[in-house]
Each structure stands twice: as structure tokens, then as C-alpha cells.
Design a protein around this motif. Structure first.
Motif, PDB file in Angstrom:
ATOM      1  N   UNK A 276       0.821  -1.205   0.000  1.00  0.00           N
ATOM      2  CA  UNK A 276       0.000   0.000   0.000  1.00  0.00           C
ATOM      3  C   UNK A 276       0.857   1.258   0.000  1.00  0.00           C
ATOM      4  N   UNK A 277       1.912   1.292   0.812  1.00  0.00           N
ATOM      5  CA  UNK A 277       2.750   2.493   0.870  1.00  0.00           C
ATOM      6  C   UNK A 277       3.618   2.625  -0.383  1.00  0.00           C
ATOM      7  N   UNK A 278       3.950   1.496  -1.007  1.00  0.00           N
ATOM      8  CA  UNK A 278       4.739   1.552  -2.234  1.00  0.00           C
ATOM      9  C   UNK A 278       3.931   2.083  -3.409  1.00  0.00           C
ATOM     10  N   UNK A 279       2.701   1.628  -3.549  1.00  0.00           N
ATOM     11  CA  UNK A 279       1.882   2.083  -4.660  1.00  0.00           C
ATOM     12  C   UNK A 279       2.552   1.850  -6.002  1.00  0.00           C
ATOM     13  N   UNK A 280       2.653   2.904  -6.806  1.00  0.00           N
ATOM     14  CA  UNK A 280       3.254   2.798  -8.138  1.00  0.00           C
ATOM     15  C   UNK A 280       4.753   2.523  -8.108  1.00  0.00           C
ATOM     16  N   UNK A 281       5.392   2.764  -6.958  1.00  0.00           N
ATOM     17  CA  UNK A 281       6.824   2.460  -6.856  1.00  0.00           C
ATOM     18  C   UNK A 281       7.101   0.987  -7.105  1.00  0.00           C
ATOM     19  N   UNK A 282       6.107   0.145  -6.829  1.00  0.00           N
ATOM     20  CA  UNK A 282       6.264  -1.290  -7.028  1.00  0.00           C
ATOM     21  C   UNK A 282       6.542  -1.621  -8.489  1.00  0.00           C
ATOM     22  N   UNK A 283       6.140  -0.708  -9.395  1.00  0.00           N
ATOM     23  CA  UNK A 283       6.299  -0.970 -10.833  1.00  0.00           C
ATOM     24  C   UNK A 283       7.438  -0.172 -11.446  1.00  0.00           C
ATOM     25  N   UNK A 284       8.312   0.355 -10.592  1.00  0.00           N
ATOM     26  CA  UNK A 284       9.580   0.893 -11.095  1.00  0.00           C
ATOM     27  C   UNK A 284      10.631  -0.214 -11.154  1.00  0.00           C
ATOM     28  N   UNK A 285      10.302  -1.378 -10.630  1.00  0.00           N
ATOM     29  CA  UNK A 285      11.212  -2.529 -10.626  1.00  0.00           C
ATOM     30  C   UNK A 285      11.133  -3.233 -11.974  1.00  0.00           C
ATOM     31  N   UNK A 286      12.276  -3.589 -12.539  1.00  0.00           N
ATOM     32  CA  UNK A 286      12.318  -4.276 -13.833  1.00  0.00           C
ATOM     33  C   UNK A 286      12.239  -5.792 -13.601  1.00  0.00           C
ATOM     34  N   UNK A 325      -0.153  -6.673 -20.948  1.00  0.00           N
ATOM     35  CA  UNK A 325      -0.830  -7.562 -20.004  1.00  0.00           C
ATOM     36  C   UNK A 325      -2.153  -6.928 -19.599  1.00  0.00           C
ATOM     37  N   UNK A 326      -3.191  -7.754 -19.491  1.00  0.00           N
ATOM     38  CA  UNK A 326      -4.509  -7.232 -19.118  1.00  0.00           C
ATOM     39  C   UNK A 326      -4.508  -6.676 -17.700  1.00  0.00           C
ATOM     40  N   UNK A 327      -3.655  -7.233 -16.841  1.00  0.00           N
ATOM     41  CA  UNK A 327      -3.677  -6.867 -15.429  1.00  0.00           C
ATOM     42  C   UNK A 327      -2.637  -5.797 -15.086  1.00  0.00           C
ATOM     43  N   UNK A 328      -1.481  -5.884 -15.692  1.00  0.00           N
ATOM     44  CA  UNK A 328      -0.382  -4.976 -15.379  1.00  0.00           C
ATOM     45  C   UNK A 328      -0.403  -3.810 -16.365  1.00  0.00           C
ATOM     46  N   UNK A 329      -0.538  -2.609 -15.829  1.00  0.00           N
ATOM     47  CA  UNK A 329      -0.660  -1.430 -16.677  1.00  0.00           C
ATOM     48  C   UNK A 329       0.677  -0.988 -17.270  1.00  0.00           C
ATOM     49  N   UNK A 330       1.787  -1.331 -16.601  1.00  0.00           N
ATOM     50  CA  UNK A 330       3.109  -0.931 -17.094  1.00  0.00           C
ATOM     51  C   UNK A 330       3.465  -1.746 -18.328  1.00  0.00           C
ATOM     52  N   UNK A 331       3.980  -1.065 -19.341  1.00  0.00           N
ATOM     53  CA  UNK A 331       4.363  -1.751 -20.569  1.00  0.00           C
ATOM     54  C   UNK A 331       5.475  -2.753 -20.292  1.00  0.00           C
ATOM     55  N   UNK A 332       5.365  -3.932 -20.877  1.00  0.00           N
ATOM     56  CA  UNK A 332       6.341  -4.994 -20.644  1.00  0.00           C
ATOM     57  C   UNK A 332       7.728  -4.608 -21.116  1.00  0.00           C
ATOM     58  N   UNK A 333       7.811  -3.742 -22.117  1.00  0.00           N
ATOM     59  CA  UNK A 333       9.129  -3.319 -22.602  1.00  0.00           C
ATOM     60  C   UNK A 333       9.883  -2.558 -21.514  1.00  0.00           C
ATOM     61  N   UNK A 334       9.146  -1.822 -20.680  1.00  0.00           N
ATOM     62  CA  UNK A 334       9.791  -1.137 -19.552  1.00  0.00           C
ATOM     63  C   UNK A 334      10.266  -2.150 -18.522  1.00  0.00           C
ATOM     64  N   UNK A 335       9.451  -3.153 -18.241  1.00  0.00           N
ATOM     65  CA  UNK A 335       9.809  -4.159 -17.242  1.00  0.00           C
ATOM     66  C   UNK A 335      10.977  -5.021 -17.710  1.00  0.00           C
ATOM     67  N   UNK A 336      11.207  -5.075 -19.026  1.00  0.00           N
ATOM     68  CA  UNK A 336      12.335  -5.845 -19.566  1.00  0.00           C
ATOM     69  C   UNK A 336      13.603  -4.997 -19.708  1.00  0.00           C
ATOM     70  N   UNK A 337      13.449  -3.692 -19.631  1.00  0.00           N
ATOM     71  CA  UNK A 337      14.572  -2.801 -19.889  1.00  0.00           C
ATOM     72  C   UNK A 337      15.640  -2.960 -18.811  1.00  0.00           C
ATOM     73  N   UNK A 338      16.821  -3.330 -19.213  1.00  0.00           N
ATOM     74  CA  UNK A 338      17.892  -3.566 -18.259  1.00  0.00           C
ATOM     75  C   UNK A 338      18.594  -2.263 -17.895  1.00  0.00           C
ATOM     76  N   UNK A 339      19.011  -2.193 -16.664  1.00  0.00           N
ATOM     77  CA  UNK A 339      19.831  -1.066 -16.229  1.00  0.00           C
ATOM     78  C   UNK A 339      21.290  -1.404 -16.532  1.00  0.00           C
ATOM     79  N   UNK A 340      22.187  -0.669 -15.934  1.00  0.00           N
ATOM     80  CA  UNK A 340      23.613  -0.882 -16.171  1.00  0.00           C
ATOM     81  C   UNK A 340      24.129  -1.943 -15.199  1.00  0.00           C
TER      82      UNK A 340
END
Length: 389
Positions: A276-286, A325-340
Motif C-alpha cells: 500500500x505504501x509503495x503504490x506505483x513504486x512497485x512498478x519501477x522494478x524491472x 498484459x490485461x492486469x499490469x498497466x506498465x508496458x512490458x518493454x519497460x519491465x524488460x529494460x535492463x539497467x547498467x
């Protein structure tokens, strides 16, 4: 304009920095005459800065000088209710920071000897619209970033500087809090020509973020990260340029931050409360940049994700061509994007990378190499998918 007068090294504590003096170079008053005002009894205004209950910082000033060199004081003294040697109470700024502001306006040297003082002076300069002093503070802070202070500096500059360099922040009220007569009229009642300090503050924010990128593995696991506010955390965790061991570090950092945030909000620290406290922060994770082992160790074990969200993520992982994804609003390309991501040796909770013998001047460390996870664990996702079916 301002002028850096001198830099002198001091024998100081580990978290202190070399002293740098700054002085205002151009203005409407004579420098020689004004340079002794604060050391004599020639002042006609006395500011009482309330730093703590029953603690007051006395700051003398000469009305004509500060009025001619600052639009806020000009607005304040445009009213005819001030008295000679009148006392004016000021709150919401640090006493030393306010004194540095007054010194600067009187063409006195401003001696910045620590990050704490520079941050307090930055706050005062922003409250009183003194862009030249803001530049001085930004100059000092940008040259003195370390592992131990960069997160606090970022937090403060986001709070104090103009909205142009503060993503996801509401602009603060620039009117300083004055609790006794004379009081300044609202700033909207006059329109002085003021140099916007957002550009110099933006440069400092960029320096902070670049420093965080290079030392993300250490900083994300620090107590200072747990103390950041939500918008600063989001600003960091959305970055593609973080140099990390793996994405699990971001997940662990956000989970630790969520636990602390639950305590700050006087809530229980159950997975539901953390979510609950994380909210949208939960979807900044790849999530889709994780290995199956990391996904099981972090998101699945923590129960921060709902079962149906876990299932959707597994389906996206197995179907690399899918971007929706029907359930996840964040685009999958963002969730796949690798950091350094860097290969390195994990060493405990506080230091994700083994420290090399050579330590950088700013306190940062380089990473040593290690091999990646065994590829067979990826097949475990197939087993998970069958379970969910």
C-alpha cells in the motif's frame, strides 16, 4: 554576480569539507563602507531567527543595504510600520543560513565550511530569492558530494530549489515566515526581475543523480535511502543508468524503504501494508530483467505482488514477444529494460560489491568480477506456469 574569495583546507571531521568563502561582487552600495556593518553597532534592524524553542539566533542588518539588494526585503520595508532598530522574528530557516544571507547582501564574505551549512544557506537563499547566493551554495555542494551525504543533498535540493528541477514536487511557498511586524506583503503584489535559480539547481540535481548512478549498489542499501521521501525514491528507482549487481537490489531497497515508511505512518509492516505504501513504486522494478532465481527470492517470497500479478509476469517472461498484459498497466518493454548491470561479488547486506583496495577520492568503490547464475534455473518458470494453470 559572486566571487569565490579563497579556499582553505582544515583539519576536520570525516564528514566535514574544506572551507570556501564567497562574496557578492556587484551591487548598489559601497563595499568598503558596508563591510564593517555587521561588526559594529550601525545596524538599524535586528532579526531574531527562531532555530528551536527558546533558542534565537540574533542577526543584525542595515535596512538600506538589504532593501536595495534583495526584492523580498524591499517588499518588507515598503510598508511604513517598521521602527528603527526594530526586532523582526523569522522562522522556517536556519539561523546560520539566514546570517549567511545577510552577510552576502552586505558584501561580507560567506564562509561555507560544511555541507550542513551549505544546505541551510541554500534554503535561506531560496526563501529570500537570492539567486546569486543559491549559485554559491550549489557550487560548494556540487564539489563536496560523497557516499555519506549525496542522498541528503539530493533530498534537500529537491525540496528547496525551484519547481523546474524538482520532478513530482509541489512548489514551496517562497514567502518567508515572519512572525512579527513589520511583515512582508505577498510576493504576488510586486514583480521584481529575478534570475531563475532552477538552472543551477538542475545542475546540482544532475550531479547528485550521476553520483548515485555510479554508486547505486551501496546507496540503495543505506539507511539514508530508507529516509528519503517518496518522490526522491521514485526519481532514483526509475533511472536506467543505475550501476547495479542485479535488479534484486532495487527490489530489496524498495522493500526496506516500505518497511520504514510503514513505521513512519504508524502502520503494521505486513506485505499488504508495504504494498500500500509503495503504490506505483512497485512498478519501477524491472521484474522481467530478473532471473528466475531472483524473481523467486524477491517478489514471490515477499508476497508484495498479488498471485495474479505474478502469473502475468511469468507469462510475459515466457513470451518475450508480448508487450501487454490485461492486469499490469506498465508496458512490458519497460519491465524488460535492463539497467547498467555489472558483474561483481556480493558481500553482505550493507556492501553489495566487494571493495577494491583502491578507494576513489569521493568514497565510491569499483566492482570485482563474478560469474552469472546457472542457466538451468530459467526452466523453473515453466514449472511455475504449470502450477498457476
Amino acid at each position: 554576480m559572486w566571487w569565490k574569495v579563497a579556499t582553505r583546507q582544515q583539519h576536520c571531521l570525516a564528514d566535514e569539507k574544506p572551507s570556501i568563502q564567497y562574496i557578492k561582487r556587484h551591487g548598489k552600495v559601497h563595499k568598503r563602507k558596508s563591510s564593517t556593518i555587521l561588526r559594529s553597532n550601525s545596524y538599524d534592524v535586528l532579526f531574531l531567527v527562531e532555530t528551536e524553542p527558546k533558542n534565537v539566533w540574533r542577526v543584525p542588518a542595515q535596512r538600506k543595504i538589504i532593501e536595495e539588494n534583495n526584492p523580498v526585503f524591499k517588499a518588507m520595508f515598503s510598508q511604513d510600520i517598521w521602527a528603527p532598530r526594530g526586532q523582526i522574528s523569522v522562522s522556517d530557516v536556519d539561523g546560520r543560513g539566514f546570517e549567511n544571507l545577510i552577510k552576502f547582501l552586505h558584501f561580507e564574505p560567506v564562509d561555507l565550511r560544511s555541507v550542513h551549512t551549505a544546505v541551510a544557506t541554500l534554503h535561506a537563499s531560496q526563501q529570500y530569492l537570492c539567486s546569486e547566493l543559491t549559485e554559491c551554495c550549489v557550487d560548494y555542494l556540487g564539489k563536496n558530494l560523497t557516499i555519506s551525504n549525496v542522498l541528503q543533498v539530493l533530498q534537500h535540493v529537491l525540496l528547496y530549489c525551484p519547481s523546474g528541477c524538482r520532478p513530482n514536487y509541489e512548489a514551496p511557498d517562497p514567502t518567508p515566515a515572519l512572525t512579527s511586524d513589520p511583515t512582508a506583503p505577498p510576493l504576488e503584489s510586486f514583480t521584481p526581475v529575478i534570475q531563475d535559480g532552477s538552472s543551477v539547481c538542475s545542475l546540482l540535481v544532475k550531479k547528485c543523480l550521476d553520483f548515485i548512478d555510479k554508486n547505486a549498489s551501496i546507496l540503495l542499501n543505506s539507511e539514508e535511502f530508507e529516509d528519503l521521501d517518496r518522490a526522491a525514491v521514485e526519481l532514483i528507482t526509475k533511472r536506467d543508468t543505475l550501476i547495479l549487481f542485479d535488479e534484486l537490489e532495487v527490489f530489496d531497497a524498495l522493500k526496506s524503504w516500505a518497511i520504514c515508511e510503514c513505521k513512519r505512518q504508524n502502520r503494521e509492516s505486513t506485505p499488504a501494508d508495504q504494498r500500500n505504501v509503495l503504490g506505483d513504486l512497485l512498478w519501477t522494478i524491472r521484474y522481467l530483467a530478473m532471473s528466475s532465481e531472483q524473481f523467486m527470492k524477491g517478489p514471490v517470497t515477499s508476497q508484495l505482488l498479488l498471485p495474479e500479478e505474478q502469473e502475468q509476469l511469468i507469462n510475459l517472461f515466457l513470451n518475450s514477444s508480448s508487450h501487454y498484459s490485461d492486469l499490469i498497466e506498465v508496458d512490458a518493454s519497460y519491465l524488460r529494460r535492463k539497467r547498467n548491470y555489472q558483474d561483481g561479488v556480493k558481500q553482505g547486506k550493507k556492501g553489495r560489491f566487494r571493495k577494491n583496495s583502491d578507494k576513489n577520492k569521493d568514497g565510491s568503490f569499483e566492482c570485482e568480477k563474478r560469474t552469472t547464475d546457472s542457466p538451468y534455473v530459467e526452466k523453473f518458470f515453466v514449472f511455475l506456469a504449470l502450477i498457476f494453470e
